[in-house]
Design a protein around this motif. Structure first.
Motif, PDB file in Angstrom:
ATOM      1  N   ASP A 105       3.568   8.958   4.440  1.00  0.00           N
ATOM      2  CA  ASP A 105       4.728   9.756   4.861  1.00  0.00           C
ATOM      3  C   ASP A 105       5.847   9.763   3.829  1.00  0.00           C
ATOM      4  O   ASP A 105       6.482  10.784   3.603  1.00  0.00           O
ATOM      5  N   SER A 106       6.120   8.607   3.233  1.00  0.00           N
ATOM      6  CA  SER A 106       7.245   8.505   2.301  1.00  0.00           C
ATOM      7  C   SER A 106       6.824   8.551   0.839  1.00  0.00           C
ATOM      8  O   SER A 106       7.629   8.859  -0.025  1.00  0.00           O
ATOM      9  N   GLY A 107       5.575   8.181   0.565  1.00  0.00           N
ATOM     10  CA  GLY A 107       5.126   8.050  -0.818  1.00  0.00           C
ATOM     11  C   GLY A 107       5.521   6.735  -1.441  1.00  0.00           C
ATOM     12  O   GLY A 107       5.239   6.478  -2.607  1.00  0.00           O
ATOM     13  N   LEU A 108       6.160   5.839  -0.658  1.00  0.00           N
ATOM     14  CA  LEU A 108       6.600   4.536  -1.142  1.00  0.00           C
ATOM     15  C   LEU A 108       5.498   3.494  -1.021  1.00  0.00           C
ATOM     16  O   LEU A 108       4.637   3.589  -0.150  1.00  0.00           O
ATOM     17  N   MET A 109       5.574   2.487  -1.873  1.00  0.00           N
ATOM     18  CA  MET A 109       4.692   1.327  -1.760  1.00  0.00           C
ATOM     19  C   MET A 109       5.342   0.363  -0.777  1.00  0.00           C
ATOM     20  O   MET A 109       6.414  -0.186  -1.057  1.00  0.00           O
ATOM     21  N   LEU A 110       4.738   0.188   0.402  1.00  0.00           N
ATOM     22  CA  LEU A 110       5.283  -0.661   1.466  1.00  0.00           C
ATOM     23  C   LEU A 110       4.337  -1.808   1.755  1.00  0.00           C
ATOM     24  O   LEU A 110       3.125  -1.700   1.511  1.00  0.00           O
ATOM     25  N   ILE A 111       4.873  -2.903   2.302  1.00  0.00           N
ATOM     26  CA  ILE A 111       4.023  -4.023   2.676  1.00  0.00           C
ATOM     27  C   ILE A 111       3.103  -3.565   3.793  1.00  0.00           C
ATOM     28  O   ILE A 111       3.547  -2.982   4.781  1.00  0.00           O
ATOM     29  N   ARG A 141       0.868  -1.178   0.000  1.00  0.00           N
ATOM     30  CA  ARG A 141       0.000   0.000   0.000  1.00  0.00           C
ATOM     31  C   ARG A 141       0.900   1.221   0.000  1.00  0.00           C
ATOM     32  O   ARG A 141       2.059   1.169   0.398  1.00  0.00           O
ATOM     33  N   LYS A 142       0.361   2.348  -0.427  1.00  0.00           N
ATOM     34  CA  LYS A 142       1.151   3.573  -0.468  1.00  0.00           C
ATOM     35  C   LYS A 142       1.239   4.170   0.927  1.00  0.00           C
ATOM     36  O   LYS A 142       0.237   4.438   1.571  1.00  0.00           O
ATOM     37  N   ASP A 143       2.474   4.361   1.391  1.00  0.00           N
ATOM     38  CA  ASP A 143       2.722   4.976   2.690  1.00  0.00           C
ATOM     39  C   ASP A 143       2.599   6.488   2.541  1.00  0.00           C
ATOM     40  O   ASP A 143       3.290   7.083   1.705  1.00  0.00           O
TER      41      ASP A 143
END
Length: 147
Positions: free
Chosen positions: A137-143, A133-135
């Motif tokens: 805070d970071s804009g990253l796709m994280l588990i 899912r998109k985090d």
């Protein structure tokens, strides 16, 4: 790439993937994950690259900064995972530590690595699904928590 299924029981599979000179590591891993429809897996590897592209995530800019490696290096450590993107496609996430001739190292996210002479990967598939899912805070796709 040569591959051997070395274990399969109770929904878990373990493969040995052997990449040969000239193959590109990320392309091989992504193709394997897509073909096997991996939804939750982890892997580790050792070997060597003739050159590689790493990157470092800069928290302030929220961008990956390139780290080009233009020399023969030992793959001292390569580790990663496979999870599902929101659209259901497998996402391969890899970190690498690459040892230089003088004993120094370059490390970061592996974007590209040209194998020379080999890369030996042990990949374990879990009998579960991991979703990204998109985090915010970071804009990253994280588990996502809890898979």
């Amino acid at each position: 790439m040569r591959e051997t299924l070395i274990h399969a029981a109770e929904g878990q599979k373990v493969w040995a993937l052997i990449l040969e000179q000239g193959e590109e590591a990320m392309a091989c891993l992504k193709a394997f994950a897509a073909r096997e429809r991996l939804s939750a897996a982890s892997f580790k590897a050792i070997g060597a690259f003739s050159e590689a592209d790493l990157s470092f995530f800069d928290w302030e800019s929220k961008r990956y900064e390139p780290i080009p490696v233009r020399e023969q290096v030992e793959v001292a450590s390569l580790t990663g995972d496979v999870a599902l993107e929101p659209d259901g496609t497998p996402a391969v996430h890899v970190h690498a530590v690459l040892g230089r001739r003088d004993g120094s190292a370059a490390a970061g996210h592996l974007e590209r690595g040209l194998v020379r002479p080999t890369l030996e990967i042990v990949l374990s598939e879990a009998p579960a699904h991991l979703r990204k899912r998109k985090d915010p805070d970071s804009g990253l796709m994280l588990i996502a928590s809890g898979g």
